[in-house]
Write an enzyme that holds these catalytic residues in place. Structure first.
Site, PDB file in Angstrom:
ATOM      1  N   HIS A 107     -16.631  42.691 -49.394  1.00  0.00           N
ATOM      2  CA  HIS A 107     -16.879  41.272 -49.612  1.00  0.00           C
ATOM      3  C   HIS A 107     -17.669  41.125 -50.906  1.00  0.00           C
ATOM      4  CE1 HIS A 107     -20.231  38.291 -49.406  1.00  0.00           C
ATOM      5  NE2 HIS A 107     -19.219  37.460 -49.284  1.00  0.00           N
ATOM      6  N   GLY A 260     -15.133  21.389 -46.785  1.00  0.00           N
ATOM      7  CA  GLY A 260     -14.214  22.242 -47.521  1.00  0.00           C
ATOM      8  C   GLY A 260     -12.922  22.486 -46.745  1.00  0.00           C
TER       9      GLY A 260
END
Length: 308
Positions: A107, A260
């Protein structure tokens, strides 16, 4: 303090997304699907996802730039003085779920926040980092990962690596499991450094350093033989990844609370995962080694140097 330039940050982030996608695509000989999206209150993004590749089972690399009239509660909870300000938030975030269990999950993200109020100086900061989540640990990989993290940090201050390494260990931790998510890396937030140019330079160093940290590990491990046992353990460990991202990750919460795009926010989740009640690794196994040696808060650079 020099004036922040959101335009320069956005230009860098779009280029960073392009470069990482090109490198990951070349490593897998597969292409990304792209979706552009917009947000009603303001802004949008560009989501790219690679699905069912040879090397990567799923890789999501997302750019977003959202703005609005008032910071959501998730962003102002730690900075209540910013409540009610107009804001911009932009960043690149990625999560890579490899097919081979011996290649670690990874990540990374880099982001910029700007909060403004008429008559007052703008408030801005950078955040981000990268971390590594192996299912099967290798000292060589962990050492390379942390050496690269230190190289990324040192030009901007020798105290940054130990500070942001410790912050990463603290952040990527599952308190309900009493275990780290992986072997750490870097995590930073609310970073203004010695001014905008210095802080922006550091953020770029972190973003540019990700491929240098990750791809050599991928290339070492992607052809390692594995069987059903290793695959089942990989899916079990992916379950931990899901637990962290849904229960604790600030980015997930901010994305949802700011309106979002849900598909882009949850691209971090693996395509397959599993849970098993009361599972324990067999003593002396490679799976047990992960918990005993690698899922520990350690000064990897100092300890591995001594061991070698």
């Amino acid at each position: 303090m020099d004036k922040p330039s959101p335009e320069a940050v956005k230009s860098y982030l779009l280029d960073l997304q392009d470069r990482i996608c090109e490198a990951i695509s070349a490593e897998d000989a597969a292409r990304f699907r792209e979706d552009t999206w917009s947000r009603e209150e303001g802004g949008g993004g560009r989501t790219r996802v690679l699905l069912e590749g040879v090397t990567f089972e799923q890789a999501g690399i997302n750019f977003s730039h959202v703005y609005g009239s008032a910071l959501p509660d998730t962003a102002s909870a730690r900075r209540p003085e910013l409540a009610g300000r107009r804001y911009q938030a932009m960043g690149v975030s990625l999560v890579i779920h490899p097919r081979n269990p011996f290649v670690p999950i990874s990540h990374a993200n880099v982001r910029f926040f700007l909060a403004e109020k008429p008559g007052e100086a703008p408030v801005w900061w950078f955040g981000g980092g990268f971390d590594l989540t192996p299912c099967y640990g290798y000292d060589e990989d962990v050492l390379h990962w942390h050496q690269t993290a230190k190289v990324v940090c040192d030009p901007y201050g020798e105290r940054l690596y130990p500070r942001f390494k410790a912050w990463c260990d603290e952040y990527f931790y599952l308190p309900h499991r009493n275990e780290p998510r992986g072997v750490g890396g870097l995590f930073f937030d609310d970073f203004t450094g010695a001014g905008f140019e210095h802080a922006f330079g550091f953020m770029r160093s972190v973003g540019n350093g990700f491929l240098q940290a990750y791809l050599p590990i991928v290339r070492r491990r992607k052809s390692t033989d594995y069987g059903e046992r290793e695959r089942r353990f990989q899916l079990y460990r992916r379950g931990r990844y899901v637990e962290f991202n849904l229960l604790f990750d600030r980015g997930t919460r901010f994305g949802i609370h700011s309106g979002g795009r849900t598909e882009s926010i949850l691209m971090s989740l693996p395509p397959l995962a599993r849970w098993e009640y009361g599972w324990q690794p067999q003593p002396g196994s490679r799976e047990a080694e992960l918990y005993a040696r690698y899922l520990q808060r350690r000064d990897w650079l100092a300890e591995l140097a001594v061991e070698r």
